[in-house]
Design a protein around this motif. Structure first.
Motif, PDB file in Angstrom:
ATOM      1  N   ALA A   1       1.133  -1.321   0.140  1.00  0.00           N
ATOM      2  CA  ALA A   1       0.301  -0.070   0.049  1.00  0.00           C
ATOM      3  C   ALA A   1       0.874   1.110   0.038  1.00  0.00           C
ATOM      4  CB  ALA A   1      -1.080  -0.112   1.403  1.00  0.00           C
ATOM      5  N   ALA A   2       2.303   1.500   0.905  1.00  0.00           N
ATOM      6  CA  ALA A   2       3.217   2.371   1.710  1.00  0.00           C
ATOM      7  C   ALA A   2       3.470   2.426  -0.549  1.00  0.00           C
ATOM      8  CB  ALA A   2       3.784   2.603   2.050  1.00  0.00           C
ATOM      9  N   GLU A   3       4.296   1.675  -1.341  1.00  0.00           N
ATOM     10  CA  GLU A   3       4.551   1.623  -2.701  1.00  0.00           C
ATOM     11  C   GLU A   3       3.813   2.504  -3.779  1.00  0.00           C
ATOM     12  OE1 GLU A   3       7.892  -2.057  -3.136  1.00  0.00           O
ATOM     13  OE2 GLU A   3       5.184  -1.620  -3.731  1.00  0.00           O
ATOM     14  N   GLN A   4       2.087   1.829  -3.603  1.00  0.00           N
ATOM     15  CA  GLN A   4       1.452   2.401  -3.932  1.00  0.00           C
ATOM     16  C   GLN A   4       1.033   3.678  -4.092  1.00  0.00           C
ATOM     17  OE1 GLN A   4      -0.200   0.689  -6.329  1.00  0.00           O
ATOM     18  NE2 GLN A   4      -1.883   2.382  -6.897  1.00  0.00           N
ATOM     19  N   VAL A   5       1.035   4.146  -2.414  1.00  0.00           N
ATOM     20  CA  VAL A   5       0.473   5.583  -2.414  1.00  0.00           C
ATOM     21  C   VAL A   5       1.757   6.446  -2.664  1.00  0.00           C
ATOM     22  CG1 VAL A   5       0.013   7.136  -0.524  1.00  0.00           C
ATOM     23  CG2 VAL A   5      -1.185   4.953  -0.595  1.00  0.00           C
ATOM     24  N   ALA A   6       2.952   5.864  -2.284  1.00  0.00           N
ATOM     25  CA  ALA A   6       3.895   6.956  -2.149  1.00  0.00           C
ATOM     26  C   ALA A   6       4.496   7.364  -3.895  1.00  0.00           C
ATOM     27  CB  ALA A   6       4.943   6.259  -1.864  1.00  0.00           C
TER      28      ALA A   6
END
Length: 180
Positions: A171-176
C-alpha cells in the motif's frame, strides 16, 4: 455473381456502421454508470484495497479541509470482524514537524522503511484491546502520508502480523508512487 457480392458487401458495411453508431451512442448514455469508480481516492483503487484487505472492500474519500488531511477509508466486513485500510495525506509547508509528530504517535521506535517516499517508517498500531494494526508514516516532498491497515478479528488468518507488514508495504509503495 459479382453484383450480388457488391450489394451484400454494401449492405453488410451499412449494417456495421449502424451497429457502431448504436454501440457508441449506448456507451455515451450508459458510460457514466459503467465506467465510474466506486470511490474517488486519488492514491489507490478500490480493487487494490480489496486485494490488500483480503476481500471486497467499500471505499470512501474525504477531501482535505482546513487543517485536515484528505482521507481514503476502505472497509471489508465479515461476520468475524472488519479489515480497514486508511490513507491520510496532508500537504503542509512544515512537513518535517508534522512528520515528527506522526512518528511520535507510533509510540515505540518506528523502523525505517526503505524505498518508500522520503523518510518512511513502519510501526505497530495495535490498541492492545480489539485492534490489530500496522502503520506507515512517510512523506513525498511536502506531503505527509499515513497508512494504517487494521483488523478486529482475533487470530486473523488473512491479516496476521506478517501479512500486515507485507500488505502495508505494498500500500505504501502504491501511495508514495502516486504522490510523486
Amino acid at each position: 455473381m459479382a453484383s450480388k457480392s457488391r450489394v451484400s458487401m454494401a449492405s453488410l458495411s451499412a449494417l456495421l456502421r449502424v451497429l457502431q453508431v448504436s454501440l457508441m451512442a449506448a456507451s455515451v448514455v450508459t458510460g457514466t454508470n459503467v465506467c465510474h469508480a466506486a470511490n474517488n481516492c486519488p492514491w489507490i483503487t478500490e480493487a487494490t484495497a480489496s486485494g490488500l484487505l483480503g476481500g471486497d472492500a467499500t471505499g470512501s474519500f474525504s477531501p482535505p479541509a482546513t487543517s485536515q488531511p484528505a482521507v481514503c477509508t476502505f472497509v471489508q466486513s465479515t461476520e468475524a470482524g472488519t479489515h480497514t485500510l486508511r490513507i491520510a495525506v496532508e500537504q503542509t509547508p512544515d512537513f518535517l514537524a508534522r512528520l515528527e509528530s506522526e512518528y511520535k504517535a507510533c509510540g515505540t521506535e518506528p523502523s525505517p522503511l526503505t524505498a518508500i517516499g522520503n523518510e518512511a517508517r513502519i510501526c505497530d498500531a495495535d490498541d492492545h484491546q480489539k485492534l490489530f494494526a500496522e502503520r506507515v508514516v512517510g512523506r513525498v516532498r511536502d506531503q505527509v502520508f499515513t497508512i494504517t491497515i487494521s483488523s478486529t478479528i482475533k487470530h486473523d488468518s488473512i491479516l496476521n502480523r506478517e501479512a500486515l507488514k507485507t500488505r502495508i508495504y505494498t500500500a505504501a509503495e502504491q501511495v508514495a508512487g502516486n504522490l510523486f
